[in-house]
Write a protein that holds these residues in place. Structure first.
Motif, mmCIF file in Angstrom:
data_model
loop_
_atom_site.group_PDB
_atom_site.id
_atom_site.type_symbol
_atom_site.label_atom_id
_atom_site.label_comp_id
_atom_site.label_asym_id
_atom_site.label_seq_id
_atom_site.Cartn_x
_atom_site.Cartn_y
_atom_site.Cartn_z
ATOM 1 N N LEU A 93 76.816 -1.559 -38.824
ATOM 2 C CA LEU A 93 77.432 -0.145 -39.459
ATOM 3 C C LEU A 93 76.955 0.674 -38.663
ATOM 4 C CD1 LEU A 93 76.632 -1.568 -43.955
ATOM 5 C CD2 LEU A 93 78.798 -1.397 -42.595
ATOM 6 N N GLU A 94 76.180 1.569 -39.129
ATOM 7 C CA GLU A 94 76.039 2.710 -37.939
ATOM 8 C C GLU A 94 76.734 2.342 -36.958
ATOM 9 O OE1 GLU A 94 75.207 6.651 -38.300
ATOM 10 O OE2 GLU A 94 73.140 5.181 -38.984
ATOM 11 N N ASN A 95 77.309 1.633 -36.374
ATOM 12 C CA ASN A 95 77.447 1.759 -35.137
ATOM 13 C C ASN A 95 79.145 1.591 -35.436
ATOM 14 O OD1 ASN A 95 75.704 1.759 -33.130
ATOM 15 N ND2 ASN A 95 75.499 0.034 -33.008
ATOM 16 N N LEU A 96 79.829 0.315 -35.829
ATOM 17 C CA LEU A 96 80.976 0.720 -37.002
ATOM 18 C C LEU A 96 81.487 1.332 -36.828
ATOM 19 C CD1 LEU A 96 80.662 -2.917 -38.012
ATOM 20 C CD2 LEU A 96 81.742 -2.330 -35.713
ATOM 21 N N PHE A 97 80.500 2.682 -37.952
ATOM 22 C CA PHE A 97 81.177 3.580 -38.632
ATOM 23 C C PHE A 97 81.490 4.499 -37.354
ATOM 24 C CE2 PHE A 97 78.891 3.610 -42.827
ATOM 25 C CZ PHE A 97 80.136 2.665 -43.324
ATOM 26 N N GLU A 98 80.363 5.093 -36.572
ATOM 27 C CA GLU A 98 80.618 5.764 -35.460
ATOM 28 C C GLU A 98 82.101 5.776 -34.669
ATOM 29 O OE1 GLU A 98 78.883 9.302 -35.005
ATOM 30 O OE2 GLU A 98 77.917 9.023 -36.924
ATOM 31 N N SER A 99 82.282 4.300 -33.971
ATOM 32 C CA SER A 99 82.556 4.559 -33.172
ATOM 33 C C SER A 99 84.285 4.206 -33.643
ATOM 34 C CB SER A 99 83.132 2.617 -32.789
ATOM 35 O OG SER A 99 83.489 1.842 -34.248
ATOM 36 N N ASN A 100 84.215 3.901 -35.322
ATOM 37 C CA ASN A 100 85.547 3.450 -35.044
ATOM 38 C C ASN A 100 86.013 5.640 -35.968
ATOM 39 O OD1 ASN A 100 86.925 0.748 -36.584
ATOM 40 N ND2 ASN A 100 85.313 1.107 -36.911
ATOM 41 N N GLU A 103 93.188 -3.285 -36.679
ATOM 42 C CA GLU A 103 93.543 -2.507 -36.044
ATOM 43 C C GLU A 103 91.767 -1.792 -35.090
ATOM 44 O OE1 GLU A 103 96.700 0.125 -35.497
ATOM 45 O OE2 GLU A 103 97.880 -0.943 -35.160
ATOM 46 N N LEU A 104 91.120 -1.320 -36.208
ATOM 47 C CA LEU A 104 89.843 -1.022 -36.059
ATOM 48 C C LEU A 104 88.589 -1.890 -35.041
ATOM 49 C CD1 LEU A 104 89.317 -0.109 -39.649
ATOM 50 C CD2 LEU A 104 90.279 1.144 -38.242
ATOM 51 N N ASP A 105 87.683 -1.902 -34.968
ATOM 52 C CA ASP A 105 86.709 -1.682 -34.062
ATOM 53 C C ASP A 105 85.357 -2.584 -34.477
ATOM 54 O OD1 ASP A 105 85.107 -2.051 -32.348
ATOM 55 O OD2 ASP A 105 83.726 -0.254 -32.275
ATOM 56 N N ARG A 122 84.959 -10.492 -40.636
ATOM 57 C CA ARG A 122 85.894 -8.352 -40.574
ATOM 58 C C ARG A 122 86.189 -8.502 -41.967
ATOM 59 N NH1 ARG A 122 88.962 -8.560 -35.296
ATOM 60 N NH2 ARG A 122 90.077 -7.281 -36.610
ATOM 61 N N GLU A 123 87.219 -9.747 -42.814
ATOM 62 C CA GLU A 123 86.777 -9.226 -43.814
ATOM 63 C C GLU A 123 86.543 -8.132 -45.293
ATOM 64 O OE1 GLU A 123 88.408 -11.583 -46.741
ATOM 65 O OE2 GLU A 123 87.888 -13.467 -46.304
ATOM 66 N N TYR A 124 84.698 -8.311 -44.637
ATOM 67 C CA TYR A 124 83.572 -7.780 -45.240
ATOM 68 C C TYR A 124 83.486 -6.976 -45.407
ATOM 69 C CZ TYR A 124 83.568 -12.878 -47.622
ATOM 70 O OH TYR A 124 83.900 -14.550 -47.598
ATOM 71 N N PHE A 125 83.599 -6.493 -44.086
ATOM 72 C CA PHE A 125 82.892 -5.447 -43.795
ATOM 73 C C PHE A 125 84.213 -3.576 -43.607
ATOM 74 C CE2 PHE A 125 80.503 -7.947 -41.728
ATOM 75 C CZ PHE A 125 78.536 -7.254 -41.695
ATOM 76 N N GLY A 126 85.542 -5.207 -43.802
ATOM 77 C CA GLY A 126 86.796 -3.478 -43.299
ATOM 78 C C GLY A 126 86.706 -2.911 -44.834
ATOM 79 N N VAL A 162 86.742 1.495 -43.849
ATOM 80 C CA VAL A 162 87.606 1.960 -43.915
ATOM 81 C C VAL A 162 87.395 3.816 -44.581
ATOM 82 C CG1 VAL A 162 90.225 1.898 -45.877
ATOM 83 C CG2 VAL A 162 90.030 0.320 -44.150
ATOM 84 N N GLY A 163 86.567 2.890 -45.364
ATOM 85 C CA GLY A 163 86.167 4.676 -46.984
ATOM 86 C C GLY A 163 85.745 5.877 -45.614
ATOM 87 N N VAL A 164 84.866 5.357 -44.552
ATOM 88 C CA VAL A 164 84.411 6.355 -43.295
ATOM 89 C C VAL A 164 86.007 7.151 -42.729
ATOM 90 C CG1 VAL A 164 83.700 6.792 -41.190
ATOM 91 C CG2 VAL A 164 82.267 5.147 -42.846
ATOM 92 N N VAL A 165 86.881 5.816 -42.326
ATOM 93 C CA VAL A 165 87.861 6.620 -42.295
ATOM 94 C C VAL A 165 88.637 7.425 -43.238
ATOM 95 C CG1 VAL A 165 89.999 6.021 -40.527
ATOM 96 C CG2 VAL A 165 88.149 4.469 -40.593
#
Length: 325
Positions: free
Chosen positions: A164-171, A276-278, A287-291, A295-298
């Motif tokens: 999650l940490e990396n996903l938040f930062e990359s997105n 289109e997210l990372d 993926r649908e569980y993490f989306g 999205v909240g961070v974006v």
């Protein structure tokens, strides 16, 4: 994840498993906390046969759901742990014999004292994701789902939450320029509608109620993509702005239909396409569980972009925390 969080989550999951039968789940909170819990409600309903329902805290008490009892699981959340209605809801549910699980950043808060089980998270302006509010909550929800289901994919969700940490930062990096351009383009808008469906509807609701209306004083309404054509689409015109979340999973066609119509008649349609997210480190079927978490961070960046270009800080309030209400 820190040991204290693991122990708290394990204790809460064990309490759920100890019930002879889990008859229902209730998710109880207010505002943004309610919106965040609603993601768990969506996945409980999606993955388990056990019925689930979201309530705003005061309604939960006044409604006094007939099914509430010793085989119920009531999950409550308040960021500060001091929301009066949610504290009272925890006391009410516990008196009914339900398993009560409080989620908060403050372990010694009234909410955590009122509930039987506490799940605490760290809060550092969105950092420390795995020990933060999203990581801890998703660990609890998918831990419960995994405990009540034999499907191995939920264990994979739990193991991949460490990304999650990396996903938040990359997105955040991926969408930063676009979010600030949105703020520049929409800075003079008096109203911005948001739209989504499935688990993403709750993100649209949170963006509408907590970020646009509460923090930025921009009029808004969250519209479910599937309900758009049953009344709300009549407000669509060339100068009416929309921010639409195009989700992952089975609800995606609902969002695409709404996008197609809105874009046909409005020149101000911003689409946040979740596909289109990372998702580096996340299995394709998960993926649908993490989306929703990503999205909240974006969306927070979209609010930051509006704050920057309108000159209205997100911390400013008229009434909240300033008077009795």
């Amino acid at each position: 994840m820190k040991n204290e969080h693991v122990q708290q989550i394990d204790a809460a999951i064990a309490a759920v498993k100890s019930l002879s039968t889990v008859e229902n789940f209730y998710f109880v909170a207010c505002g943004g906390s309610m919106a965040s819990l609603a993601t768990g409600d969506y996945f409980i309903n999606r993955e388990l046969e056990t019925p689930s329902r979201v309530y705003t805290s005061n309604e939960f008490i006044h409604m006094n759901p007939r099914g509430l009892g010793k085989n119920s699981v009531v999950i409550l959340r308040s960021h500060s742990g001091t929301t009066p209605e949610t504290v009272e809801a925890a006391k009410f549910a516990r008196e009914k014999g339900a398993v009560t699980i409080a989620i908060s950043m403050e372990e010694t808060s009234p909410l955590c004292e009122a509930a039987e089980y506490t799940v605490h998270y760290n809060y550092k302006d969105g950092s420390d994701a795995i020990d933060g509010e999203v990581g801890v909550y998703f660990s609890l929800i998918f831990g419960i789902i995994s405990a009540l289901s034999s499907d191995e994919k939920y264990q994979r969700v739990l193991s991949q939450l460490s990304n999650l940490e990396n996903l938040f930062e990359s997105n955040k990096k991926q969408t930063l320029d676009r979010a600030y351009k949105f703020g520049m383009d929409y800075k003079r808008e008096k109203i911005i509608y948001t739209m989504g469906s499935g688990a993403y509807y709750h993100q649209a609701y949170s963006f509408t109620s907590c970020l646009l209306m509460e923090m930025l004083w921009i009029h808004s309404n969250a519209i479910h993509s599937g309900e758009y054509f049953h009344g709300p689409f009549e407000i669509t015109d060339y100068d009416v702005p929309f921010l639409i979340i195009k989700g992952e999973g089975p609800i995606r066609p609902l969002d695409q239909r709404a996008i197609d119509f809105a874009a046909k008649f409005s020149e101000k349609v911003e689409v946040l396409d979740v596909a289109e997210l990372d998702y580096t480190g996340v299995d394709e079927d998960l993926r649908e569980y993490f989306g929703p978490a990503i999205v909240g961070v974006v969306l927070r960046q979209y609010a930051d972009g509006l704050a920057e270009h309108t000159g209205h800080p997100l911390s400013v309030r008229r009434y909240m925390w300033k008077m009795e209400y």
